[in-house]
Design a protein around this motif. Structure first.
Motif, PDB file in Angstrom:
ATOM      1  N   LEU A 128       0.831  -1.267   0.149  1.00 12.04           N
ATOM      2  CA  LEU A 128       0.083   0.050  -0.064  1.00 12.04           C
ATOM      3  C   LEU A 128       0.754   1.194   0.068  1.00 12.04           C
ATOM      4  N   ARG A 129       1.753   1.256   0.795  1.00 14.53           N
ATOM      5  CA  ARG A 129       2.778   2.432   0.876  1.00 14.53           C
ATOM      6  C   ARG A 129       3.457   2.558  -0.610  1.00 14.53           C
ATOM      7  N   LEU A 130       3.887   1.526  -1.162  1.00 14.88           N
ATOM      8  CA  LEU A 130       4.597   1.629  -2.415  1.00 14.88           C
ATOM      9  C   LEU A 130       3.428   1.990  -3.493  1.00 14.88           C
ATOM     10  N   GLY A 131       2.320   1.557  -3.507  1.00 10.65           N
ATOM     11  CA  GLY A 131       1.147   2.365  -4.507  1.00 10.65           C
ATOM     12  C   GLY A 131       0.748   3.470  -3.983  1.00 10.65           C
ATOM     13  N   ILE A 132       0.788   4.040  -2.939  1.00 15.16           N
ATOM     14  CA  ILE A 132       0.614   5.467  -2.461  1.00 15.16           C
ATOM     15  C   ILE A 132       1.617   6.317  -3.051  1.00 15.16           C
ATOM     16  N   LEU A 133       3.041   6.006  -3.071  1.00 16.24           N
ATOM     17  CA  LEU A 133       4.250   6.502  -3.697  1.00 16.24           C
ATOM     18  C   LEU A 133       4.160   6.659  -5.007  1.00 16.24           C
TER      19      LEU A 133
END
Length: 176
Positions: A81-86
């Motif tokens: 999720l953090r990677l997707g947000i970035l």
């Protein structure tokens, strides 16, 4: 006034409710506002840094009222999720960074999404202002203050010593 403003809403959203700790008049007014809204079928959404019964310094009657609702423990966002947000934020910024850098950010900035987005914005701004490519090494240098604070983990003995020093106690007295 305060009563009219907050008691005539359909939904009351309060972020960081723990900040009313030690504020007796505020807690008293919030308790009555809370009861008034619930009695009228209105919705109340609260956020806090701990569970209702762990909010030290908040009146017990208010803690129990809060605990009667749906309590949800929200965990930090998963790596994916953090990677997707970035990736989404990078698209909105109209920029790009090496996938290795994005992966590094997603793995190392886990405290909250705002800090993650802030780190990304800093890297993009740095590149726009100074030009040149951002490498993993330069990203680490640019974000060293953020990364340094995340590396530091406080251990129980350090907390105990700090509290003992503050209250001028020995560790033995503190632990007793």
């Amino acid at each position: 006034g305060f009563k009219e403003l907050f008691r005539n809403v359909d939904v009351l959203l309060v972020d960081d409710i723990q900040f009313i700790v030690g504020k007796q008049r505020t807690q008293e007014e919030f308790f009555h506002t809370f009861n008034n809204l619930i009695a009228r079928g209105k919705k109340i959404i609260l956020s806090a840094d701990s569970a209702p019964m762990e909010l030290c310094g908040i009146e017990e009657r208010l803690q129990t009222r809060i605990a009667q609702g749906l309590v949800v423990n929200i965990q930090p966002a998963a790596y994916e999720l953090r990677l997707g947000i970035l990736n989404q934020k990078l698209k909105r910024l109209g920029s790009d960074l090496d996938k290795e850098i994005l992966s590094f950010l997603a793995k190392n900035i886990t405290s909250n999404v705002r800090e993650l987005e802030g780190a990304l914005k800093r890297l993009v701004a740095h590149r726009q202002l100074l030009g040149g490519e951002i490498t993993l090494d330069s990203a680490k240098r640019i974000l060293k203050d953020i990364l340094h604070t995340m590396e530091r983990q406080v251990r129980a003995p350090e907390i105990q010593q700090t509290v003992a020093d503050y209250y001028r106690l020995t560790l033995k007295d503190l632990r007793s």
